[in-house]
Design a protein around this motif. Structure first.
Motif, PDB file in Angstrom:
ATOM      1  N   HIS A 111       0.823  -1.217   0.000  1.00 39.92           N
ATOM      2  CA  HIS A 111       0.000   0.000   0.000  1.00 39.92           C
ATOM      3  C   HIS A 111       0.852   1.259   0.000  1.00 39.92           C
ATOM      4  O   HIS A 111       0.740   2.094  -0.882  1.00 39.92           O
ATOM      5  N   HIS A 112       1.680   1.418   1.001  1.00 39.42           N
ATOM      6  CA  HIS A 112       2.522   2.615   1.060  1.00 39.42           C
ATOM      7  C   HIS A 112       3.928   2.267   0.579  1.00 39.42           C
ATOM      8  O   HIS A 112       4.544   1.332   1.079  1.00 39.42           O
ATOM      9  N   HIS A 176       5.334  -0.389   2.947  1.00 42.57           N
ATOM     10  CA  HIS A 176       5.077  -1.809   2.700  1.00 42.57           C
ATOM     11  C   HIS A 176       5.891  -2.337   1.522  1.00 42.57           C
ATOM     12  O   HIS A 176       5.924  -3.538   1.272  1.00 42.57           O
TER      13      HIS A 176
ATOM     14  N   GLU B  89      -2.499 -12.342  -0.359  1.00 45.06           N
ATOM     15  CA  GLU B  89      -2.078 -12.857   0.951  1.00 45.06           C
ATOM     16  C   GLU B  89      -1.765 -14.352   0.887  1.00 45.06           C
ATOM     17  O   GLU B  89      -1.059 -14.876   1.732  1.00 45.06           O
ATOM     18  N   GLY B 131     -10.330   5.293  -5.347  1.00 43.54           N
ATOM     19  CA  GLY B 131      -9.988   5.892  -4.056  1.00 43.54           C
ATOM     20  C   GLY B 131      -9.024   5.030  -3.269  1.00 43.54           C
ATOM     21  O   GLY B 131      -8.035   5.520  -2.716  1.00 43.54           O
ATOM     22  N   ALA B 132      -9.290   3.736  -3.210  1.00 43.11           N
ATOM     23  CA  ALA B 132      -8.403   2.825  -2.480  1.00 43.11           C
ATOM     24  C   ALA B 132      -7.002   2.834  -3.082  1.00 43.11           C
ATOM     25  O   ALA B 132      -6.006   2.715  -2.369  1.00 43.11           O
ATOM     26  N   MET B 133      -6.919   2.987  -4.398  1.00 41.59           N
ATOM     27  CA  MET B 133      -5.623   3.059  -5.056  1.00 41.59           C
ATOM     28  C   MET B 133      -4.939   4.408  -4.849  1.00 41.59           C
ATOM     29  O   MET B 133      -3.742   4.554  -5.144  1.00 41.59           O
TER      30      MET B 133
ATOM     31  N   ILE C 123      -3.622  -3.634   8.440  1.00 41.78           N
ATOM     32  CA  ILE C 123      -3.454  -2.205   8.188  1.00 41.78           C
ATOM     33  C   ILE C 123      -3.604  -1.841   6.711  1.00 41.78           C
ATOM     34  O   ILE C 123      -4.356  -0.907   6.385  1.00 41.78           O
ATOM     35  N   PRO C 124      -2.949  -2.549   5.781  1.00 40.95           N
ATOM     36  CA  PRO C 124      -3.189  -2.183   4.377  1.00 40.95           C
ATOM     37  C   PRO C 124      -4.664  -2.266   3.983  1.00 40.95           C
ATOM     38  O   PRO C 124      -5.156  -1.436   3.218  1.00 40.95           O
ATOM     39  N   ARG C 125      -5.357  -3.262   4.524  1.00 40.41           N
ATOM     40  CA  ARG C 125      -6.801  -3.369   4.222  1.00 40.41           C
ATOM     41  C   ARG C 125      -7.537  -2.122   4.723  1.00 40.41           C
ATOM     42  O   ARG C 125      -8.403  -1.575   4.036  1.00 40.41           O
ATOM     43  N   LEU C 127      -6.183   0.834   5.233  1.00 44.58           N
ATOM     44  CA  LEU C 127      -5.752   1.992   4.438  1.00 44.58           C
ATOM     45  C   LEU C 127      -6.500   2.045   3.108  1.00 44.58           C
ATOM     46  O   LEU C 127      -6.866   3.129   2.640  1.00 44.58           O
ATOM     47  N   ARG C 128      -6.742   0.884   2.515  1.00 48.76           N
ATOM     48  CA  ARG C 128      -7.555   0.887   1.292  1.00 48.76           C
ATOM     49  C   ARG C 128      -8.951   1.423   1.590  1.00 48.76           C
ATOM     50  O   ARG C 128      -9.534   2.151   0.784  1.00 48.76           O
TER      51      ARG C 128
END
Lengths: 219, 219, 219, 219, 219, 219
Positions: A111-112, A176, B89, B131-133, C123-125, C127-128
């Motif tokens: 993500h980041h 990440h 995952e 948005g999530a991207m 956390i990534p979930r 953040l999305r």
């Protein structure tokens, strides 16, 4: 029919070009385009300042103009993407900068993303690029290792500095995935990833792969 | 050694799968991974609702679990990217959704991208994805052609509707590049681009190309 | 006339459901809807992975389909809001996820919100989700306490870890309000708030309150 | 123990207050707080300018100071949320502005919200508010009906203008949910929603519901 | 013809006004507007709370109304820009707040700006302002020195605290330029810049310069 | 002591330079810096392509290097701000681009700004700049009048096209202030503002005013 994907190293450092060549080798295959990594001998030993970047923009385009007939695509292998915008107006074939390609690839790996820069003076230039791309929200931060062209020659110390920066980006900024903010260091990709426990994007590889896809698909 | 890039069509429409297969053909080459396009027969005729998407997420992952030993990578060929987050995952190999890949590719082809959706009800789902991207700022807008699975079978009328949507995205919203917000319509890519005078990203091609690059480079 | 607000715990942990029940009790009043907290026995002990989330999306919707005639509204009491998007397409009554409701409530209690997550992999979930909601700019950061389902049973240690995370979010990230990124921990709300000197949003309470308002007002 | 939720109409128009009173009536229940809608007689007939807003900020706070002992919470029923930031520093009970509450509620009802303003001069003020909230990305647009206090008295023409604005927000700007950018027009909520085929958020209802939840839950 | 640029200090502290006067002196020139720095004696010793800000909004506008005939422009010399929005609706001459002007000036001096605030309670107010301006992405962070009006009188300790905050903004948050989040401290500008090695924007100077330009150019 | 503010026209069109000279004349005053508008004779008749911009970056810096001893500051009078980033690394005096200065000035004159471009091909370049500045959220849109260098010579038709674009930006995109996306057209500022009923920012004036303020204040 154009057959060559040019990977242009806008600095005059032929050992960097040799490393680019090794980095993109996994992308070569029979029937695919030739991938030729070239040095611009008029360039500086390393692209470090905005003056270098602006001069490289012209040199990259002058090179491309001379090789246009033969070109299936161009990758500009400097992390400031010099001349990419101009080249896109000039040619119809795919043009990819390694900075934008690295970031776009990183967006699929975590993500980041955190960026390991070489010199602190380049960071504002990169931040402007992330802003222009409209993806600044995904950048966890950027840390420079602060080593000039000659200090980079000490590869052990350079890798150690990159690992330190990568771990700080992971622990203090929440990265990440890491992006190597420089060309010609693909051999550090695996040790850096292992030391940090994060995926690492090598930008020239990212750009060459995107360029190949674009060439094969004709857009 | 895993040899296959699976392109998973999560709907049960085998003619869509046949079109995916043709679309990714330019990416096949000797020595490269097999690219296998597969149909999930348990899927709906078309993924139209969030219920379809949520069910597809499980079906995609169930398929992937069965083929994991053999897989060099996965492309999920539905424009809602069902199951991509879960699959990332679950497996260590590259996983690409066609929606995210199409948008990332579009970002290298023009500043503002416009999306041609099939059904209006999908647009909020896509907007959440942009948005999530973190790239919503680059989206000029999205227009749906409003045709269900059966209406899509009239390919001439479908193309005409897509051209109309593409021109409106260009003229009213300022799009510089178009993204086809659906799988299985690669044959429309060229006529759409010509009719609109803009580059057009076909999402399954975009994702397969990104997956191939990732596989070849080992990240 | 539908009379029940269902608060769905998509994991199989009935002690979590008991805590949800206590948490929403202050919202019960004569003449108002019944608020029923239910356990989905098919769920995992805790929703920890994207696979759990995706499976929960279906289980939540299957439950809702069976209780639709009777439902005045639904709260999905898992901080990944599984199945909320689908349920909104399926029913006309209010559907609230606890994650989005917690964040929206936090936006009225302080400028930058910090989130205390259970596991780093979530956390990534999240953040999305903040990106999809378009409110990522208001998120100061997110810190995970890194405790699995069994470790959470040690409530004293869990609270201490949450307090530590909350203080770091306040001091290092500038959070003005904290969001508990998990269901079933409402009893920690007051001690956490006191230890950190910040308002703390308990997400199931936030969602149930928003749902009640929506039910009473008929939208 | 404080028992009253004050809904403060900062203009002097008692018919507006009467409409607020009717609007929040569905939220009243035995055992819950009294909900008292009050007029500030020193206010202007309508809050139309920034000068009105700034004066209202003081009047709202002066009122609140006088009723603080008795107050369980405050709603400021003017779409510019005058005095809300100050009141939040002054009292420990919940304080909600109708503008922020309406928007936060709208975020749960559709992806892009459109706002129907009364006067064009208010739009930049609202845009600053969406920016300050960090949710501007979710705003599809705002259209003013351009009717002053006296013209609003012609309720049939006012509703027609709101329907027209709502349909334009839906068709030209892509709004999925509408927010009424004014207080005291709750009776238009249902006809507007029916005429536009979109959910419509009435802001005073949204704020009173959020305030009630906050009061009941003690945060 | 209006000849005076009023720089309004909305607090009652005449020594602050004297410092404003010295700060803007380099902008005075023969033939240019008179630059008059004035104190609002009804103001508080320092603008510290939102109540102070809201009251100042009215006092600033009352002052401006009395001096409108004579005014070539107005600068509101309080870092919360009280009354600026109202004054812009009221007068046709340039109106600049020192907060917005400081930030806009900082945007030309470095990529990420850091703000040194006086009191922590002001930070959320400032963050709302950066959001309303739509430039929050450029803010590296804000740190308060936590000194009230009387503690500020110890100028040596105040400067030391500002230097400490400035260095933290540079080292921990990545600020490339600093903004002094207060009026009346222009004498600290040079020592702060030297101690931090970064450009420092003094907000009243920034606003007065922008106002002068606007006056001379007639917009 | 350096005494000259250089306003550099990077195209070879001396009539543009003459218009720059007239535009900045209101900023000249006794005791202030000389403001010298200069033409770069090696430049193209108009800066229209990215190639022109990249070449201008070098020409601007070469000029500045020759005049550095004498320079109190530099304004780059081309709406693509060529060479500004490089010049900022090279000199210690203020460097302002007309594009960024125009936008920053517009942010004080209205909420959403609209830009009137000359050629459509420049719009993506401008959009990248707004992104890099982090202020894209404030841009209502950009419309090109589509006139090349020779067509611009018909000033009546050019003004008519700019008025048409300005009205569309106001009516269709919601612009509250207009920015002229070109240099050398200051004489159109007033008629354009009157015809559109909006404030209009002339970029060279904006930049020269900001530069003067920076010079006088020594930052």
């Amino acid at each position: 029919m154009p057959r060559t994907l040019y990977v242009i190293n806008p600095n005059s450092n032929t050992s960097v070009t040799a490393q680019l060549d090794a980095a993109v080798d996994p992308l070569r295959h029979a029937g695919g385009p030739d991938i030729r990594c070239v040095t611009l001998p008029s360039g500086p030993p390393g692209v470090e300042t905005q003056a270098h970047v602006d001069e490289a923009a012209l040199a990259v385009n002058a090179f491309a103009a001379r090789h246009q007939a033969d070109a299936a695509g161009f990758v500009v292998a400097c992390f400031s993407d010099p001349g990419v915008a101009q080249l896109r107006e000039r040619v119809a074939v795919p043009v990819l900068g390694i900075s934008e390609s690295a970031v776009l690839t990183a967006l699929t790996l975590g993500h980041h993303f955190g960026v390991i820069a070489i010199l602190p003076g380049s960071i504002p230039r990169h931040l402007r690029a992330w802003g222009a791309m409209g993806i600044a929200q995904r950048c966890a931060g950027e840390i420079a290792i602060g080593r000039g062209v000659s200090a980079l020659a000490d590869r052990e110390a350079t890798l150690a500095a990159m690992v330190d920066a990568g771990r700080r980006l992971r622990d203090e900024r929440g990265a990440h995935v890491l992006v190597m903010g420089c060309a010609g260091m693909a051999t550090f990709r695996t040790p850096l990833a292992e030391a940090c426990g994060l995926p690492v994007v090598e930008p020239t590889q990212a750009a060459a792969a995107m360029a190949l896809g674009r060439i094969q698909l004709g857009w």
